[in-house]
Design an enzyme around this catalytic site. Structure first.
Site, PDB file in Angstrom:
ATOM      1  N   SER A  64     125.417   5.724 -31.398  1.00 30.07           N
ATOM      2  CA  SER A  64     126.774   5.582 -31.926  1.00 30.07           C
ATOM      3  C   SER A  64     127.396   4.230 -31.604  1.00 30.07           C
ATOM      4  O   SER A  64     128.194   3.714 -32.385  1.00 30.07           O
ATOM      5  CB  SER A  64     127.680   6.674 -31.356  1.00 30.07           C
ATOM      6  OG  SER A  64     127.159   7.938 -31.647  1.00 30.07           O
ATOM      7  N   HIS A  90     122.833  17.596 -31.781  1.00 35.54           N
ATOM      8  CA  HIS A  90     121.939  17.359 -30.641  1.00 35.54           C
ATOM      9  C   HIS A  90     121.501  18.697 -30.018  1.00 35.54           C
ATOM     10  O   HIS A  90     120.392  18.822 -29.514  1.00 35.54           O
ATOM     11  CB  HIS A  90     122.632  16.522 -29.568  1.00 35.54           C
ATOM     12  CG  HIS A  90     122.652  15.051 -29.847  1.00 35.54           C
ATOM     13  ND1 HIS A  90     121.505  14.335 -30.113  1.00 35.54           N
ATOM     14  CD2 HIS A  90     123.674  14.149 -29.871  1.00 35.54           C
ATOM     15  CE1 HIS A  90     121.826  13.053 -30.295  1.00 35.54           C
ATOM     16  NE2 HIS A  90     123.128  12.914 -30.172  1.00 35.54           N
TER      17      HIS A  90
HETATM   18 ZN   LIG Z   1     126.980   8.835 -33.251  1.00 34.54          ZN
END
Ligand SMILES: [Zn+2]
Length: 488
Positions: free
Chosen positions: A95, A318
Protein backbone atom coordinates in the site's frame (compact mmCIF):
# COMPACT_ATOMS: atom_id res chain seq x y z
CA UNK A 1 -16.09 8.60 -28.35
CA UNK A 2 -15.14 11.05 -25.65
CA UNK A 3 -13.08 13.14 -28.03
CA UNK A 4 -15.87 13.34 -30.61
CA UNK A 5 -18.37 14.24 -27.90
CA UNK A 6 -16.04 17.03 -26.80
CA UNK A 7 -15.93 18.52 -30.31
CA UNK A 8 -19.71 18.44 -30.65
CA UNK A 9 -20.10 20.13 -27.27
CA UNK A 10 -17.52 22.73 -28.29
CA UNK A 11 -19.39 23.50 -31.54
CA UNK A 12 -22.71 23.93 -29.77
CA UNK A 13 -21.08 26.27 -27.29
CA UNK A 14 -19.63 28.33 -30.17
CA UNK A 15 -23.02 28.55 -31.90
CA UNK A 16 -24.67 29.61 -28.66
CA UNK A 17 -22.13 32.36 -28.10
CA UNK A 18 -22.63 33.67 -31.67
CA UNK A 19 -26.41 33.58 -31.34
CA UNK A 20 -26.41 35.51 -28.09
CA UNK A 21 -23.67 37.92 -29.11
CA UNK A 22 -25.73 41.09 -29.53
CA UNK A 23 -27.65 40.84 -26.28
CA UNK A 24 -24.41 40.10 -24.41
CA UNK A 25 -22.90 43.25 -25.85
CA UNK A 26 -26.00 45.27 -24.90
CA UNK A 27 -25.89 44.02 -21.34
CA UNK A 28 -22.22 44.80 -21.09
CA UNK A 29 -22.85 48.36 -22.27
CA UNK A 30 -25.74 48.95 -19.93
CA UNK A 31 -24.32 51.45 -17.42
CA UNK A 32 -26.99 50.61 -14.85
CA UNK A 33 -25.86 46.98 -14.51
CA UNK A 34 -23.66 46.77 -11.39
CA UNK A 35 -20.42 44.88 -11.89
CA UNK A 36 -20.45 41.48 -10.24
CA UNK A 37 -17.43 40.96 -8.01
CA UNK A 38 -15.31 38.13 -9.41
CA UNK A 39 -15.32 35.40 -6.77
CA UNK A 40 -13.48 32.23 -7.71
CA UNK A 41 -15.48 29.10 -6.96
CA UNK A 42 -13.95 26.69 -4.46
CA UNK A 43 -11.98 23.88 -6.08
CA UNK A 44 -12.59 20.58 -4.35
CA UNK A 45 -10.93 17.20 -4.77
CA UNK A 46 -12.08 14.00 -3.10
CA UNK A 47 -9.75 11.04 -3.62
CA UNK A 48 -11.31 7.70 -2.67
CA UNK A 49 -8.99 4.72 -2.20
CA UNK A 50 -10.33 1.20 -1.72
CA UNK A 51 -7.38 -0.62 -0.21
CA UNK A 52 -6.82 -3.89 -2.05
CA UNK A 53 -10.07 -3.45 -3.99
CA UNK A 54 -9.19 -5.34 -7.15
CA UNK A 55 -11.49 -5.92 -10.13
CA UNK A 56 -12.69 -9.37 -9.00
CA UNK A 57 -13.45 -8.04 -5.52
CA UNK A 58 -15.45 -5.21 -7.12
CA UNK A 59 -17.42 -7.67 -9.27
CA UNK A 60 -18.04 -9.94 -6.27
CA UNK A 61 -19.12 -6.94 -4.15
CA UNK A 62 -21.59 -5.88 -6.86
CA UNK A 63 -23.13 -9.35 -6.97
CA UNK A 64 -23.15 -9.48 -3.14
CA UNK A 65 -24.87 -6.11 -2.77
CA UNK A 66 -27.17 -5.69 -5.79
CA UNK A 67 -26.93 -8.86 -7.87
CA UNK A 68 -25.17 -9.52 -11.18
CA UNK A 69 -27.32 -7.00 -13.07
CA UNK A 70 -27.24 -4.21 -10.48
CA UNK A 71 -24.95 -1.20 -10.22
CA UNK A 72 -22.81 -0.04 -7.35
CA UNK A 73 -22.18 3.71 -7.23
CA UNK A 74 -18.66 2.95 -8.45
CA UNK A 75 -20.22 1.36 -11.56
CA UNK A 76 -22.00 4.61 -12.39
CA UNK A 77 -18.90 6.83 -12.53
CA UNK A 78 -18.82 8.25 -16.07
CA UNK A 79 -15.06 8.25 -16.70
CA UNK A 80 -12.88 5.18 -16.22
CA UNK A 81 -9.31 3.96 -16.62
CA UNK A 82 -7.10 1.04 -15.69
CA UNK A 83 -4.10 1.70 -13.46
CA UNK A 84 -0.74 -0.10 -13.35
CA UNK A 85 0.36 -0.49 -9.74
CA UNK A 86 3.88 -2.07 -9.77
CA UNK A 87 6.37 -0.33 -7.48
CA UNK A 88 9.98 0.77 -8.01
CA UNK A 89 11.36 -2.57 -6.82
CA UNK A 90 8.44 -5.02 -6.95
CA UNK A 91 6.00 -6.43 -9.49
CA UNK A 92 3.43 -6.52 -6.69
CA UNK A 93 3.21 -3.37 -4.61
CA UNK A 94 2.26 -2.86 -1.02
CA UNK A 95 0.00 0.00 0.00
CA UNK A 96 2.81 2.45 0.83
CA UNK A 97 4.43 3.04 -2.57
CA UNK A 98 1.16 2.75 -4.50
CA UNK A 99 -0.66 5.40 -2.48
CA UNK A 100 2.56 7.45 -2.47
CA UNK A 101 2.62 7.25 -6.28
CA UNK A 102 -0.94 8.60 -6.41
CA UNK A 103 -0.10 11.37 -3.95
CA UNK A 104 3.35 12.42 -5.27
CA UNK A 105 3.80 11.15 -8.84
CA UNK A 106 6.99 9.37 -7.74
CA UNK A 107 7.60 5.62 -8.12
CA UNK A 108 9.18 4.31 -4.93
CA UNK A 109 10.25 1.10 -3.23
CA UNK A 110 7.86 -1.15 -1.32
CA UNK A 111 7.16 0.07 2.24
CA UNK A 112 8.44 3.63 1.57
CA UNK A 113 6.07 6.56 2.19
CA UNK A 114 6.18 9.66 -0.05
CA UNK A 115 9.95 9.84 -0.52
CA UNK A 116 12.25 9.97 -3.55
CA UNK A 117 12.74 6.82 -5.67
CA UNK A 118 16.22 6.17 -4.25
CA UNK A 119 14.93 5.84 -0.67
CA UNK A 120 15.68 2.43 0.84
CA UNK A 121 13.06 0.84 3.10
CA UNK A 122 14.97 0.10 6.31
CA UNK A 123 13.17 -1.97 8.94
CA UNK A 124 12.50 -0.28 12.28
CA UNK A 125 14.58 -1.34 15.29
CA UNK A 126 13.43 -2.03 18.85
CA UNK A 127 12.60 1.09 20.87
CA UNK A 128 13.01 1.56 24.64
CA UNK A 129 10.00 -0.68 25.26
CA UNK A 130 11.07 -3.43 22.90
CA UNK A 131 8.54 -2.45 20.22
CA UNK A 132 9.83 -2.45 16.64
CA UNK A 133 9.10 1.25 16.27
CA UNK A 134 12.60 2.72 16.42
CA UNK A 135 13.59 4.80 13.40
CA UNK A 136 16.64 3.39 11.60
CA UNK A 137 16.13 5.25 8.30
CA UNK A 138 19.42 7.18 8.49
CA UNK A 139 19.98 10.83 7.66
CA UNK A 140 20.96 10.51 3.99
CA UNK A 141 18.29 8.08 2.84
CA UNK A 142 16.25 9.91 0.22
CA UNK A 143 14.29 13.16 0.25
CA UNK A 144 10.58 13.95 0.77
CA UNK A 145 8.27 13.97 -2.30
CA UNK A 146 5.57 16.64 -2.09
CA UNK A 147 2.01 15.29 -1.77
CA UNK A 148 -1.28 16.55 -3.23
CA UNK A 149 -2.47 17.26 0.31
CA UNK A 150 0.60 19.42 0.98
CA UNK A 151 0.08 21.24 -2.33
CA UNK A 152 -3.51 21.96 -1.32
CA UNK A 153 -2.42 23.36 2.06
CA UNK A 154 0.29 25.46 0.39
CA UNK A 155 -2.40 27.04 -1.83
CA UNK A 156 -4.59 27.92 1.12
CA UNK A 157 -7.08 25.08 0.64
CA UNK A 158 -8.26 22.93 3.52
CA UNK A 159 -7.38 19.25 3.77
CA UNK A 160 -8.79 16.12 5.36
CA UNK A 161 -7.84 12.47 5.84
CA UNK A 162 -10.52 9.88 6.58
CA UNK A 163 -9.96 6.13 6.92
CA UNK A 164 -11.21 2.97 8.61
CA UNK A 165 -7.65 1.88 9.46
CA UNK A 166 -5.27 3.41 11.96
CA UNK A 167 -4.76 7.00 10.78
CA UNK A 168 -1.03 6.21 10.77
CA UNK A 169 -1.44 3.20 8.45
CA UNK A 170 0.24 3.25 5.03
CA UNK A 171 -2.53 4.76 2.89
CA UNK A 172 -3.46 7.78 5.03
CA UNK A 173 0.20 8.23 6.08
CA UNK A 174 1.24 8.66 2.43
CA UNK A 175 -0.83 11.85 2.24
CA UNK A 176 0.86 13.71 5.13
CA UNK A 177 4.18 12.10 6.09
CA UNK A 178 7.54 11.21 4.54
CA UNK A 179 9.45 8.26 5.94
CA UNK A 180 11.55 5.31 4.78
CA UNK A 181 9.32 2.63 6.35
CA UNK A 182 5.54 2.46 6.82
CA UNK A 183 5.85 0.65 10.17
CA UNK A 184 7.26 3.76 11.90
CA UNK A 185 3.78 4.73 13.08
CA UNK A 186 4.93 6.73 16.14
CA UNK A 187 6.92 9.03 13.87
CA UNK A 188 4.03 9.18 11.40
CA UNK A 189 1.60 10.23 14.18
CA UNK A 190 3.98 13.01 15.28
CA UNK A 191 4.06 14.31 11.70
CA UNK A 192 0.44 15.50 11.99
CA UNK A 193 0.65 17.44 15.28
CA UNK A 194 1.17 21.13 14.39
CA UNK A 195 4.28 22.61 15.94
CA UNK A 196 5.39 19.48 17.81
CA UNK A 197 8.68 17.61 17.43
CA UNK A 198 8.60 15.66 14.18
CA UNK A 199 5.77 17.79 12.71
CA UNK A 200 5.67 17.92 8.92
CA UNK A 201 6.02 21.68 8.33
CA UNK A 202 4.75 21.24 4.76
CA UNK A 203 1.27 20.93 6.29
CA UNK A 204 1.44 24.65 7.14
CA UNK A 205 0.92 26.34 10.46
CA UNK A 206 -2.54 24.88 11.02
CA UNK A 207 -2.03 21.28 9.88
CA UNK A 208 -4.59 18.83 8.48
CA UNK A 209 -8.05 20.23 9.12
CA UNK A 210 -9.94 16.93 9.43
CA UNK A 211 -8.49 13.66 10.74
CA UNK A 212 -10.89 10.71 11.21
CA UNK A 213 -10.12 7.01 11.69
CA UNK A 214 -8.62 4.60 14.20
CA UNK A 215 -5.29 4.16 15.96
CA UNK A 216 -5.10 6.01 19.30
CA UNK A 217 -2.26 3.69 20.38
CA UNK A 218 0.32 5.68 18.41
CA UNK A 219 -0.91 8.92 20.00
CA UNK A 220 -0.82 7.59 23.57
CA UNK A 221 2.17 7.25 25.96
CA UNK A 222 3.44 3.74 26.66
CA UNK A 223 2.81 4.33 30.36
CA UNK A 224 -0.87 4.90 29.58
CA UNK A 225 -1.28 1.76 27.46
CA UNK A 226 -0.17 3.25 24.15
CA UNK A 227 2.87 2.62 21.96
CA UNK A 228 4.70 5.95 22.32
CA UNK A 229 8.15 5.60 23.84
CA UNK A 230 8.58 9.40 24.05
CA UNK A 231 5.67 9.59 26.52
CA UNK A 232 3.97 12.36 24.53
CA UNK A 233 0.18 12.48 24.62
CA UNK A 234 -0.57 13.53 21.07
CA UNK A 235 -4.34 13.55 21.59
CA UNK A 236 -3.89 16.17 24.33
CA UNK A 237 -1.53 18.07 22.02
CA UNK A 238 -4.15 18.05 19.23
CA UNK A 239 -6.78 19.34 21.68
CA UNK A 240 -4.38 22.15 22.60
CA UNK A 241 -4.22 23.03 18.89
CA UNK A 242 -7.99 23.72 18.93
CA UNK A 243 -9.20 20.56 17.27
CA UNK A 244 -12.66 19.39 18.20
CA UNK A 245 -11.95 15.87 19.43
CA UNK A 246 -14.23 12.82 19.20
CA UNK A 247 -13.42 9.38 20.58
CA UNK A 248 -16.73 7.60 19.96
CA UNK A 249 -19.84 7.83 17.80
CA UNK A 250 -21.80 9.82 20.42
CA UNK A 251 -19.16 12.54 20.59
CA UNK A 252 -18.79 12.45 16.81
CA UNK A 253 -22.53 12.81 16.22
CA UNK A 254 -22.70 15.75 18.64
CA UNK A 255 -20.23 17.75 16.53
CA UNK A 256 -21.80 20.04 13.91
CA UNK A 257 -19.32 19.98 11.04
CA UNK A 258 -20.68 23.23 9.61
CA UNK A 259 -19.70 25.00 12.84
CA UNK A 260 -16.34 23.28 13.34
CA UNK A 261 -13.05 24.45 11.83
CA UNK A 262 -10.81 21.55 12.85
CA UNK A 263 -11.86 18.00 13.64
CA UNK A 264 -9.81 15.14 15.11
CA UNK A 265 -11.60 11.84 15.72
CA UNK A 266 -9.91 8.53 16.51
CA UNK A 267 -12.40 5.86 17.53
CA UNK A 268 -10.35 2.74 18.25
CA UNK A 269 -6.95 1.79 19.62
CA UNK A 270 -5.99 0.07 16.36
CA UNK A 271 -8.03 -0.23 13.16
CA UNK A 272 -11.75 0.51 13.19
CA UNK A 273 -14.05 -2.52 13.03
CA UNK A 274 -15.00 -4.38 9.88
CA UNK A 275 -18.36 -3.01 8.78
CA UNK A 276 -19.95 -6.43 9.46
CA UNK A 277 -18.79 -6.21 13.09
CA UNK A 278 -19.23 -2.46 13.61
CA UNK A 279 -21.34 -1.21 16.53
CA UNK A 280 -22.88 2.05 15.21
CA UNK A 281 -23.26 3.34 18.78
CA UNK A 282 -19.47 3.26 19.13
CA UNK A 283 -18.00 3.81 15.66
CA UNK A 284 -19.37 6.02 12.86
CA UNK A 285 -19.71 4.66 9.31
CA UNK A 286 -17.25 5.64 6.60
CA UNK A 287 -20.11 7.50 4.87
CA UNK A 288 -20.85 9.53 8.01
CA UNK A 289 -17.18 10.37 8.50
CA UNK A 290 -16.89 11.42 4.84
CA UNK A 291 -19.87 13.76 4.84
CA UNK A 292 -18.95 15.35 8.17
CA UNK A 293 -15.43 15.93 6.85
CA UNK A 294 -16.97 17.67 3.81
CA UNK A 295 -19.04 19.90 6.14
CA UNK A 296 -15.93 21.04 7.98
CA UNK A 297 -13.78 21.50 4.86
CA UNK A 298 -16.42 23.23 2.72
CA UNK A 299 -16.17 26.39 4.83
CA UNK A 300 -12.92 27.29 3.03
CA UNK A 301 -13.88 29.47 0.05
CA UNK A 302 -10.78 28.25 -1.83
CA UNK A 303 -11.83 24.62 -1.59
CA UNK A 304 -10.33 21.45 -0.16
CA UNK A 305 -8.50 18.18 -0.74
CA UNK A 306 -10.04 15.18 1.01
CA UNK A 307 -8.69 11.61 0.99
CA UNK A 308 -11.10 8.85 2.01
CA UNK A 309 -9.89 5.27 2.42
CA UNK A 310 -11.94 2.09 2.68
CA UNK A 311 -8.96 0.55 4.40
CA UNK A 312 -10.17 -2.75 5.74
CA UNK A 313 -11.20 -4.34 2.44
CA UNK A 314 -7.51 -5.22 2.24
CA UNK A 315 -7.35 -6.73 5.73
CA UNK A 316 -10.35 -8.98 5.17
CA UNK A 317 -8.80 -10.21 1.92
CA UNK A 318 -5.49 -10.95 3.69
CA UNK A 319 -7.57 -13.10 6.07
CA UNK A 320 -9.43 -14.68 3.10
CA UNK A 321 -12.76 -13.82 4.74
CA UNK A 322 -14.57 -12.72 1.59
CA UNK A 323 -17.85 -11.69 3.23
CA UNK A 324 -16.07 -9.10 5.38
CA UNK A 325 -14.21 -7.79 2.34
CA UNK A 326 -17.41 -7.49 0.28
CA UNK A 327 -19.33 -5.74 3.08
CA UNK A 328 -16.46 -3.27 3.58
CA UNK A 329 -16.44 -2.65 -0.20
CA UNK A 330 -20.15 -1.88 0.05
CA UNK A 331 -19.53 0.51 2.97
CA UNK A 332 -16.86 2.20 0.84
CA UNK A 333 -19.31 2.46 -2.07
CA UNK A 334 -21.90 3.99 0.25
CA UNK A 335 -19.36 6.64 1.27
CA UNK A 336 -18.83 7.51 -2.42
CA UNK A 337 -22.58 7.71 -2.97
CA UNK A 338 -23.01 10.01 0.05
CA UNK A 339 -20.10 12.22 -1.03
CA UNK A 340 -21.41 12.69 -4.59
CA UNK A 341 -24.89 13.53 -3.29
CA UNK A 342 -23.50 16.03 -0.78
CA UNK A 343 -21.14 17.65 -3.29
CA UNK A 344 -24.03 18.12 -5.73
CA UNK A 345 -26.01 20.15 -3.17
CA UNK A 346 -23.66 23.13 -3.63
CA UNK A 347 -22.19 22.15 -7.02
CA UNK A 348 -24.99 20.41 -8.98
CA UNK A 349 -22.93 19.60 -12.09
CA UNK A 350 -19.67 19.05 -10.15
CA UNK A 351 -18.01 21.68 -12.32
CA UNK A 352 -15.78 22.62 -9.39
CA UNK A 353 -15.47 19.21 -7.74
CA UNK A 354 -13.32 16.30 -8.89
CA UNK A 355 -14.04 12.90 -7.37
CA UNK A 356 -11.64 10.05 -8.15
CA UNK A 357 -12.15 6.47 -6.98
CA UNK A 358 -9.48 3.80 -7.29
CA UNK A 359 -7.55 1.07 -5.49
CA UNK A 360 -3.88 0.69 -4.62
CA UNK A 361 -3.49 -2.94 -5.70
CA UNK A 362 -5.31 -6.19 -6.33
CA UNK A 363 -5.53 -9.35 -4.20
CA UNK A 364 -5.72 -13.01 -5.26
CA UNK A 365 -9.51 -13.38 -4.97
CA UNK A 366 -11.08 -15.26 -7.92
CA UNK A 367 -14.60 -16.13 -9.06
CA UNK A 368 -14.55 -19.86 -9.87
CA UNK A 369 -16.56 -22.08 -12.19
CA UNK A 370 -19.52 -21.48 -14.49
CA UNK A 371 -21.76 -20.57 -11.57
CA UNK A 372 -25.49 -20.20 -12.13
CA UNK A 373 -26.56 -16.63 -11.44
CA UNK A 374 -27.12 -16.17 -7.71
CA UNK A 375 -28.56 -12.68 -7.30
CA UNK A 376 -27.65 -10.59 -4.29
CA UNK A 377 -26.80 -11.99 -0.87
CA UNK A 378 -29.69 -11.92 1.64
CA UNK A 379 -30.27 -13.65 4.98
CA UNK A 380 -31.80 -16.56 3.07
CA UNK A 381 -29.65 -16.46 -0.09
CA UNK A 382 -25.87 -16.86 0.12
CA UNK A 383 -25.52 -15.36 -3.36
CA UNK A 384 -21.91 -15.08 -4.51
CA UNK A 385 -20.83 -16.48 -1.12
CA UNK A 386 -22.36 -19.83 -2.03
CA UNK A 387 -21.06 -22.89 -3.88
CA UNK A 388 -20.90 -23.27 -7.66
CA UNK A 389 -24.13 -24.65 -9.13
CA UNK A 390 -24.84 -25.76 -12.69
CA UNK A 391 -26.43 -22.91 -14.62
CA UNK A 392 -28.82 -25.25 -16.45
CA UNK A 393 -29.80 -27.81 -13.82
CA UNK A 394 -29.04 -25.90 -10.62
CA UNK A 395 -27.24 -28.98 -9.27
CA UNK A 396 -24.19 -28.44 -7.05
CA UNK A 397 -21.04 -28.79 -9.17
CA UNK A 398 -18.27 -31.13 -8.01
CA UNK A 399 -14.54 -31.09 -8.64
CA UNK A 400 -12.53 -34.20 -9.68
CA UNK A 401 -12.46 -35.27 -6.01
CA UNK A 402 -16.24 -35.29 -6.00
CA UNK A 403 -16.47 -32.28 -3.68
CA UNK A 404 -18.46 -29.03 -4.03
CA UNK A 405 -16.49 -25.79 -4.20
CA UNK A 406 -17.27 -22.18 -3.36
CA UNK A 407 -17.69 -19.53 -6.06
CA UNK A 408 -15.08 -17.32 -4.36
CA UNK A 409 -11.58 -18.69 -3.91
CA UNK A 410 -8.07 -17.31 -3.45
CA UNK A 411 -4.76 -17.82 -5.26
CA UNK A 412 -3.13 -18.16 -1.85
CA UNK A 413 -4.40 -18.21 1.70
CA UNK A 414 -4.63 -20.12 4.95
CA UNK A 415 -7.37 -22.62 4.06
CA UNK A 416 -6.02 -25.36 1.79
CA UNK A 417 -7.06 -28.92 2.34
CA UNK A 418 -4.03 -31.10 3.03
CA UNK A 419 -5.55 -34.19 1.44
CA UNK A 420 -8.11 -34.97 -1.26
CA UNK A 421 -10.98 -32.48 -1.33
CA UNK A 422 -13.28 -35.50 -1.04
CA UNK A 423 -13.17 -34.90 2.73
CA UNK A 424 -15.03 -31.65 2.02
CA UNK A 425 -18.06 -33.36 0.54
CA UNK A 426 -20.16 -31.85 3.32
CA UNK A 427 -19.18 -28.27 2.35
CA UNK A 428 -22.46 -26.36 2.34
CA UNK A 429 -23.61 -22.81 1.90
CA UNK A 430 -24.29 -22.17 5.58
CA UNK A 431 -20.57 -22.70 6.01
CA UNK A 432 -19.39 -20.73 2.98
CA UNK A 433 -21.67 -17.72 3.66
CA UNK A 434 -20.62 -17.32 7.30
CA UNK A 435 -19.03 -14.01 8.32
CA UNK A 436 -15.82 -15.74 9.34
CA UNK A 437 -15.50 -18.35 6.58
CA UNK A 438 -12.04 -18.46 5.01
CA UNK A 439 -12.45 -19.39 1.35
CA UNK A 440 -10.12 -22.06 0.01
CA UNK A 441 -6.80 -21.20 -1.59
CA UNK A 442 -4.48 -22.88 -4.11
CA UNK A 443 -1.21 -22.05 -2.32
CA UNK A 444 -1.10 -22.41 1.46
CA UNK A 445 0.36 -19.50 3.43
CA UNK A 446 0.25 -18.44 7.09
CA UNK A 447 -3.04 -17.27 8.59
CA UNK A 448 -3.77 -13.67 7.62
CA UNK A 449 -1.00 -13.66 5.02
CA UNK A 450 -2.84 -13.95 1.72
CA UNK A 451 -0.89 -11.69 -0.62
CA UNK A 452 -1.68 -8.74 -2.83
CA UNK A 453 -2.04 -9.37 -6.56
CA UNK A 454 -0.25 -7.59 -9.38
CA UNK A 455 -3.21 -7.02 -11.72
CA UNK A 456 -4.11 -3.50 -12.88
CA UNK A 457 -6.86 -1.82 -10.87
CA UNK A 458 -10.00 0.13 -11.82
CA UNK A 459 -10.24 3.91 -11.62
CA UNK A 460 -13.50 5.83 -11.91
CA UNK A 461 -13.93 9.59 -11.91
CA UNK A 462 -16.65 12.21 -12.02
CA UNK A 463 -16.70 15.99 -12.07
CA UNK A 464 -14.18 18.69 -12.92
CA UNK A 465 -11.49 17.37 -15.28
CA UNK A 466 -12.61 13.77 -14.89
CA UNK A 467 -12.64 13.30 -18.68
CA UNK A 468 -8.82 13.29 -18.63
CA UNK A 469 -8.80 9.91 -16.87
CA UNK A 470 -8.81 7.29 -19.63
CA UNK A 471 -6.85 4.39 -21.04
CA UNK A 472 -4.34 2.27 -19.15
CA UNK A 473 -2.18 4.58 -17.05
CA UNK A 474 0.59 4.31 -14.51
CA UNK A 475 -0.25 5.08 -10.87
CA UNK A 476 2.21 8.01 -11.01
CA UNK A 477 0.18 9.49 -13.91
CA UNK A 478 -2.90 9.63 -11.68
CA UNK A 479 -1.07 12.23 -9.57
CA UNK A 480 -0.46 14.40 -12.64
CA UNK A 481 -4.07 14.12 -13.80
CA UNK A 482 -5.49 15.04 -10.37
CA UNK A 483 -3.03 17.92 -10.06
CA UNK A 484 -3.84 19.29 -13.52
CA UNK A 485 -7.60 18.81 -13.25
CA UNK A 486 -7.80 20.53 -9.88
CA UNK A 487 -5.21 23.25 -10.48
CA UNK A 488 -3.18 22.22 -7.44
ZN1 LIG B 1 -3.11 -1.64 0.16
Amino acid sequence: MKRRYGIVAGLSAAILITGCGSSTVNEARNPTTPEEPVVAAPKNVIFFLGDGMGMTTLTAARTYAVGEDGDLTIDTLPETAFVKTYSNDAQVTDSAPSMSAYMTGVKMNNEVLSMSSDTLAIDPVADANGNKLGNNCGTKNGTPATTLLEMAKAKGLSAGVVTTTRITHATPAATYSHICHRDLENDIAAAMVPGGTGYNAALGTTGIDVVLGGGTQFFTPFAKGGKRSDNRDLIAEMKAKNYAVASNATEFNAIDGTKTDRLFGLFTSSHMSYDLDRDPSKEPSLADMTTKAMDVLAKNSKGYFLMVEGGRIDHALHETTAKKALQDTLAFDNAIKAAIAKAKVSDPTLKNTLIVVTADHDHTLVLNGYAKRTGKTTPTNPGVLGVVKNYVTGAVEKDLDGAPYSIIGFGNGENRTQSSRSVLAALDETTTAANTYHQEAVIRVAAGSETHGGTDVFLGAIGKGSETFLGTIDNTKVFTLVKNASGL
